[in-house]
Every structure is written in structure tokens, then in C-alpha cells.
Design a protein around this motif. Structure first.
Motif, short mmCIF file in Angstrom:
data_model
loop_
_atom_site.label_atom_id
_atom_site.label_comp_id
_atom_site.label_asym_id
_atom_site.label_seq_id
_atom_site.Cartn_x
_atom_site.Cartn_y
_atom_site.Cartn_z
N PRO A 139 0.85 -1.19 0.00
CA PRO A 139 0.00 0.00 0.00
C PRO A 139 0.89 1.24 0.00
O PRO A 139 1.83 1.34 0.78
CB PRO A 139 -0.78 -0.13 1.31
N MET A 140 0.60 2.19 -0.90
CA MET A 140 1.45 3.37 -1.05
C MET A 140 0.62 4.64 -0.91
O MET A 140 -0.50 4.72 -1.42
CB MET A 140 2.16 3.39 -2.40
N THR A 141 1.18 5.64 -0.25
CA THR A 141 0.47 6.92 -0.11
C THR A 141 0.60 7.78 -1.36
O THR A 141 -0.20 8.69 -1.56
CB THR A 141 1.00 7.71 1.10
N CYS A 142 1.59 7.50 -2.18
CA CYS A 142 1.82 8.27 -3.41
C CYS A 142 2.38 7.33 -4.46
O CYS A 142 2.89 6.26 -4.14
CB CYS A 142 2.76 9.45 -3.16
N PRO A 143 2.30 7.71 -5.73
CA PRO A 143 2.80 6.84 -6.80
C PRO A 143 4.31 6.98 -6.97
O PRO A 143 4.95 7.83 -6.35
CB PRO A 143 2.05 7.37 -8.02
N PRO A 144 4.90 6.15 -7.84
CA PRO A 144 6.32 6.32 -8.16
C PRO A 144 6.59 7.72 -8.69
O PRO A 144 5.75 8.34 -9.36
CB PRO A 144 6.56 5.26 -9.26
N ASP A 145 7.79 8.23 -8.40
CA ASP A 145 8.27 9.52 -8.91
C ASP A 145 7.45 10.71 -8.42
O ASP A 145 7.43 11.77 -9.06
CB ASP A 145 8.31 9.51 -10.44
N ALA A 146 6.79 10.55 -7.28
CA ALA A 146 5.93 11.63 -6.77
C ALA A 146 6.72 12.87 -6.39
O ALA A 146 6.17 13.98 -6.41
CB ALA A 146 5.13 11.14 -5.56
N TYR A 147 8.00 12.72 -6.04
CA TYR A 147 8.80 13.91 -5.70
C TYR A 147 8.97 14.82 -6.92
O TYR A 147 9.16 16.03 -6.78
CB TYR A 147 10.18 13.49 -5.19
N ARG A 148 8.93 14.22 -8.11
CA ARG A 148 9.07 15.03 -9.33
C ARG A 148 7.72 15.52 -9.84
O ARG A 148 7.61 16.65 -10.30
CB ARG A 148 9.77 14.20 -10.41
N THR A 149 6.70 14.66 -9.76
CA THR A 149 5.39 15.04 -10.31
C THR A 149 4.53 15.79 -9.31
O THR A 149 3.61 16.52 -9.70
CB THR A 149 4.63 13.79 -10.75
N GLY A 150 4.78 15.59 -8.01
CA GLY A 150 3.96 16.19 -6.97
C GLY A 150 2.64 15.48 -6.75
O GLY A 150 1.86 15.87 -5.87
N ARG A 151 2.38 14.41 -7.49
CA ARG A 151 1.08 13.74 -7.41
C ARG A 151 0.92 13.04 -6.07
O ARG A 151 1.69 12.14 -5.72
CB ARG A 151 0.93 12.75 -8.55
N ASP A 152 -0.10 13.44 -5.32
CA ASP A 152 -0.42 12.87 -4.01
C ASP A 152 0.77 12.88 -3.05
O ASP A 152 0.85 12.07 -2.12
CB ASP A 152 -0.98 11.44 -4.15
N LEU A 153 1.70 13.80 -3.26
CA LEU A 153 2.82 13.96 -2.35
C LEU A 153 2.36 14.69 -1.10
O LEU A 153 1.67 15.71 -1.18
CB LEU A 153 3.94 14.74 -3.03
#
Length: 308
Positions: free
Chosen positions: A275-289
Motif C-alpha cells: 500500500p502506497m500513499t503516493c505513486p512512483p516519482d511523486a517527488y518530481r510530479t507532486g502527485r499525491d505527495l
């Protein structure tokens, strides 16, 4: 409850109640073993082994991968160490090989904590606390993090346990993922888009056998029940035996990995459910970060229920 030293995974803490037993270890604060009525349902590792394939590890302050280890946050550029050199990524965060310390313990629970220092590539300090407990309801992890630095900090969280039903192969396992989409990935397993999964080979919105499908897949648009809980299920098609991994509303994604890139006897032997709170590469995309403000405490819970 017991604690003992081991050469590689560090101190071992065992907790037990109502036929459920788990072992946590010092290195990574890792879940090394989980059994129900003597049946091991976690594909863990030995006390003197190095965790293979990130088995049982906590992945923070980011899960999965960051492309080239590079990202920008609040106008500042950062470079992380490339911990997966073959793919040129920074993978699975900064806490999974650190030595965690004991904060509290009872026969059925143990709380471990780790102070992450500010460092090159991640100049924020955090205090992480993970409370693990077992009961008739199964295994539970309550995770907290406090931003102990003086500035906003980026944050993401996941765990990496491998599960298997005794005597059931990955191919014959029936999988149910309450999701409507998946993230498409490139050869480096980094996101390049998203697509709906209805009617495709990745559609596990209704339980079905995994078969020979290779999975290292991020599922999104996941469903939650009225209590804000999402539940992924692994089942034995021949009997009423199930492993249910649940997570609260902070978790927006499920990562499912069929262990096809592991070597030797671990090849396709079990299934990693993350279970993940954000997707891969979220630091770059900002998605659900998640952004933690100075002094902020963030908390979440996930766990496992088993029917054997």
C-alpha cells in the motif's frame, strides 16, 4: 516476547497473541516474519540474512523510485544518491537499512523508532515511530512521522511485505485489487501515464487467478469502504483461505509485485503487496505527495487479516 542479537538483521523482537506471531528486526525496523497458528504467511528471511528484494521493509520518506534521483521542492533542486544504479533511480527511501531502536514493548506489541537526520539530497529531519501489534484480528501497523526540521518536508510512505498462502503458487493465487486504473511504466519502471484497466489483463476488480501474468504494477483510483478502508485480497481457489491486506484513507495506491525479477528460489514464490500513499516519482510530479509542515505529526494505519 523476546529480544536477541543477530549478526545481520540486528536485534529481534517477537510479539505474539491469539495464535498470531510476528518478528520485527532492528535493521530497517523490518517485518521479518508473520505466522498464524504456526503457518508462515509472510515470505520473510532468516535472522542472519540481508532482507532480499526489500522484504518486509518500511519505505520512507518516499516509496518506489525517483527518476535520476533528481527533484525540485519549493523552488530548490535536489540530488539523491542513485541506490538503483542499473535504472538510475533513487529507490525506496532512506530508512530501510538504518538501525531502529526500541521505544515500547508488550507481549503483543512493539514500537520502534528512528530519527532520520538531514542529509544531502534530503535536508530535513524526521522522527518515525512504527507500532506493530498482533491480536485475534491479525497484524496491525500504526505509523507516525514528525517533521522535526524548521521547513516544510516532502513525504511518502509504503511497506514491502511478500505474502504467500501455504501450498498455493503465485499462478494459482486468486487476486482482488479494488482499483480502476494502473500507472503505465517505462523500462526503468518509472511512470509515463495512466490507463483504465476495465476489461484488460490487469483488471482484478473482480477476484481471479493471476495465472502467468507478470506484475510489478501500480494500481490507482482505488475503492474505499464506508469506513475509509481499502482492502486487497489474496485467496486460495480450492479452499476458504485468504490473506486480506487493508489500509486507511491515506493510501491512494496499491503496488503488486509477482517477484519475477528475484533470483533463485525466491523467483515468483510470493507476491509483494505494497500500500502506497503516493505513486512512483511523486517527488518530481507532486502527485499525491504529502508536505509536512515544521512540527507536524502525520499518522496512518494498515494491517493484515488472515483466514486459514
Amino acid at each position: 516476547m523476546s529480544a536477541e542479537s543477530a549478526a545481520r538483521s540486528g536485534i529481534q523482537w517477537s510479539i505474539e497473541a491469539d495464535g498470531h506471531r510476528a518478528v520485527l528486526v532492528e535493521v530497517g525496523g523490518t517485518l521479518r516474519s508473520y505466522s498464524v497458528d504456526g503457518a508462515e504467511i509472510l515470505d520473510g528471511f532468516g535472522t542472519d540474512e540481508i532482507s532480499p528484494g526489500s522484504a518486509g521493509q518500511i519505505l520512507a520518506p518516499w516509496p518506489n523510485r525517483i527518476r535520476d534521483g533528481q527533484y525540485e521542492f519549493e523552488g530548490q533542486a535536489y540530488q539523491l544518491a542513485l541506490t538503483e544504479p542499473a535504472k538510475r533511480t533513487a529507490i525506496h527511501g532512506l530508512v530501510n537499512w538504518a538501525r531502529w531502536r526500541l521505544a515500547e514493548q508488550t507481549p503483543a506489541s512493539v514500537t520502534l523508532e528512528f530519527e532520520l537526520p538531514a542529509q544531502v539530497g534530503y535536508p530535513w529531519s524526521l522522527l518515525l515511530r512504527a507500532r506493530w501489534s498482533v491480536s485475534a484480528d491479525g497484524l496491525r501497523c500504526d505509523q507516525e512521522v514528525v517533521n522535526t526540521s524548521a521547513a516544510n518536508a516532502p513525504w511518502g510512505y509504503s511497506v514491502h511485505p511478500y505474502f504467500r498462502l501455504p501450498g498455493v503458487s503465485v499462478d494459482d493465487t486468486v487476486l482482488h485489487v479494488p482499483a480502476k486504473s494502473r500507472i503505465q511504466a517505462d523500462a526503468r519502471l518509472l511512470p509515463i501515464g495512466a490507463t483504465k484497466i476495465a476489461g484488460t489483463e490487469f483488471d482484478f476488480s473482480e477476484p481471479r487467478r493471476i495465472g502467468d501474468l507478470v506484475l510489478d504494477t501500480t494500481f490507482g483510483d482505488i475503492d474505499f469502504d464506508a469506513d475509509g478502508i481499502t482492502t486487497l485480497t489474496l485467496a486460495d481457489p480450492a479452499a476458504d483461505r485468504r490473506i486480506l491486506v487493508w489500509a486507511d484513507e491515506k493510501f491512494k495506491y496499491w503496488q503488486v509485485f509477482s517477484a519475477d525479477t528475484l533470483h533463485g528460489e525466491r523467483f515468483r514464490r510470493s507476491i509483494a503487496i505494497e500500500p502506497m500513499t503516493c505513486p512512483p516519482d511523486a517527488y518530481r510530479t507532486g502527485r499525491d505527495l504529502t508536505v509536512l509542515s515544521p512540527g507536524e505529526t502525520w499518522a496512518t494505519s494498515w494491517g493484515v487479516r488472515v483466514t486459514l
